[in-house]
Design a protein around this motif. Structure first.
Motif: not given
Length: 482
Positions: A193-221
């Motif tokens: 459960t979320a609670g008050n976060a005042s007094g803290l510094q917030g950040y958005e962290v982004l991870l992108e640029g991966l290829q992804g793919g099919h979890s069956g056909a591409d899982i071994d790559k």
């Protein structure tokens, strides 16, 4: 003028373009099912459409084939809907923007749905062809294959007479699939459960640029999972910056797709903000080094963002422990088929909701006991951390049969047409054949299809010449099935 006009076979690509003009993502198949039922009516063919939007179409044998055994031709109507970050298309209500260079077909900024729309298009072209010699045909179009084979599970097969099934849901020309993994989806919840976060510094962290793919056909790559890697990044951050709190973490849309992007929001003590930023920069270089070969475009960044609420540090620690501990990817390789993945799992979807962190995991194995063991492992990790695990959409594997007259016929036709030796393989992907073999005793099945690359991703593309060759092979198989 249609985009695909001029491509051969003209009827196949004509039907494919009509299918692509209507939305048909998993769970949104009523319109495409109705469209195909309309084609059956136009052709004067008997059909049955059920409550799950599955469709069966019957075509009587051509002259001289009246005594031949029926053949079931099968594909699924739904597609995985994915698009680029800047694509404005609403794939729930809009069709695809097809493109071609004459050699390949793809869709602008989205998945193509060649998996498995090209199978439906081929079968429709066969049903419409009044010159093709063929035995009785039972055309079977299923729904929601991509999200757990729901259509095949719901389908009543009692009025099907065919004992030979040609599934057209494979993606490598010249490769004939004779076995597949079974699978199950796991819905996991880690309460918080979320609670008050005042007094803290917030950040958005982004991870992108991966290829992804099919979890069956591409899982071994060796491709990275953004969901797993974000868990690792934040766990390492928590170790170095005590008091870090998780506000949100979100990635993936389908549990059978390797997640290519994850976005998280965290709150850290103000006096450790600079340390957090430095850690993210360092980890960006770590990931670039580790995934240079498989995911060369990987990027990890952070920027300051307002975070008003976040879960407690204690709940954050519990969740990040689970994300670090959960297995991901290949767990065992087959000893019977060299190079085949035997057992794997994929954390495809995660998102923070009001009641905590929700995760969807796809488990696959061609050995039922190992599938059960992986479910056990996920359950033990999540439940030990106070969470819950629910199973859904379980489906059986398809066991290899050494002797098959239908397979012999198909392979001989391929040898004579192509001049090449066929490859017999099992797949770690899920196919509906296993379900049909349970529903239709004595069924003899084989799966094949044209060349499709990068399915379930925005890079998906379909080979035009391969489609022509495979369609010609299917027609030849029908001619020989007297």
């Amino acid at each position: 003028m249609s985009v695909l006009s001029g491509l051969q076979p003209a009827d196949v690509f004509g039907y494919f373009e009509k299918l692509c003009a209507v939305p048909h993502g998993s769970g949104n198949t009523k319109q495409i099912s109705d469209l195909c039922a309309g084609f059956a009516r136009e052709l004067g063919l008997k059909y049955r459409q059920d409550g799950a939007n599955n469709l069966v179409i019957w075509k009587e044998a051509s002259p001289g084939y009246e005594d031949a055994e029926p053949i079931i031709l099968q594909g699924h109507m739904d597609m995985v809907c994915a698009k680029t970050e800047d694509c404005p298309k609403d794939m729930a209500v809009e069709g695809l923007d097809l493109m071609t260079d004459g050699e390949w077909v793809w869709a602008k900024d989205t998945t193509l749905g060649g998996d498995n729309g090209i199978a439906i298009a081929m079968i429709l072209a066969i049903l419409a062809d009044q010159t093709l010699p063929h035995p009785p045909i039972e055309a079977l179009f299923t729904t929601d294959e991509e999200v757990g084979m729901d259509g095949a599970i719901a389908l009543d097969c009692s009025d099907l007479k065919g004992k030979k099934l040609l599934n057209l849901d494979s993606e490598e020309e010249g490769v004939f699939t004779v076995s597949c993994a079974g699978g199950v989806r796991l819905d996991c919840l880690l309460p918080g459960t979320a609670g008050n976060a005042s007094g803290l510094q917030g950040y958005e962290v982004l991870l992108e640029g991966l290829q992804g793919g099919h979890s069956g056909a591409d899982i071994d790559k060796g491709r990275g999972s953004a969901n797993q890697l974000m868990g690792r990044v934040l766990y390492s951050s928590m170790e170095q910056i005590p008091g870090l709190r998780l506000a949100d973490i979100r990635g993936g849309s389908f549990d059978n797709v390797i997640c290519s992007r994850n976005c998280a929001r965290v709150a850290v003590p103000v006096d450790r903000a600079a340390d957090f930023e430095a850690l993210i920069r360092t980890f960006d270089q770590v990931l670039k080094n580790e995934y240079a070969a498989s995911d060369g475009g990987i990027v990890l960044t952070c920027q300051k963002s307002e975070v008003q609420t976040a879960i407690s540090a204690q709940d954050t620690e519990r969740m990040l422990h689970v994300l670090l501990a959960l297995p991901q990817g290949v767990q065992a390789m087959s000893m019977d088929f060299p190079g085949l993945v035997q057992t794997s799992l994929n954390l495809g979807v995660m998102g923070m909701e009001a009641d905590g962190l929700h995760m969807a995991v796809s488990v696959r194995s061609c050995i039922a006991s190992q599938k059960a063991m992986m479910v056990q492992r996920v359950r033990s990790i999540v439940e030990y951390a106070g969470g819950t695990v629910e199973e859904r959409n379980g489906y059986p594997g398809w066991q290899f049969v050494k002797e098959s007259a239908f397979r012999d016929l198909v392979l001989e036709a391929y040898r004579e047409i192509s001049g090449k030796e066929p490859l017999i393989e099992a797949t770690h992907g899920g196919l509906e054949c296993g379900l049909f073999m349970e529903k239709i005793p004595g069924l003899d099945a084989l799966s094949m299809g044209p060349e499709l690359h990068d399915v379930h991703s925005v890079r998906e593309r379909l080979s035009v010449p391969s489609t022509e060759r495979v369609y010609r092979l299917v027609c030849e198989i029908l001619k020989r099935s007297k």
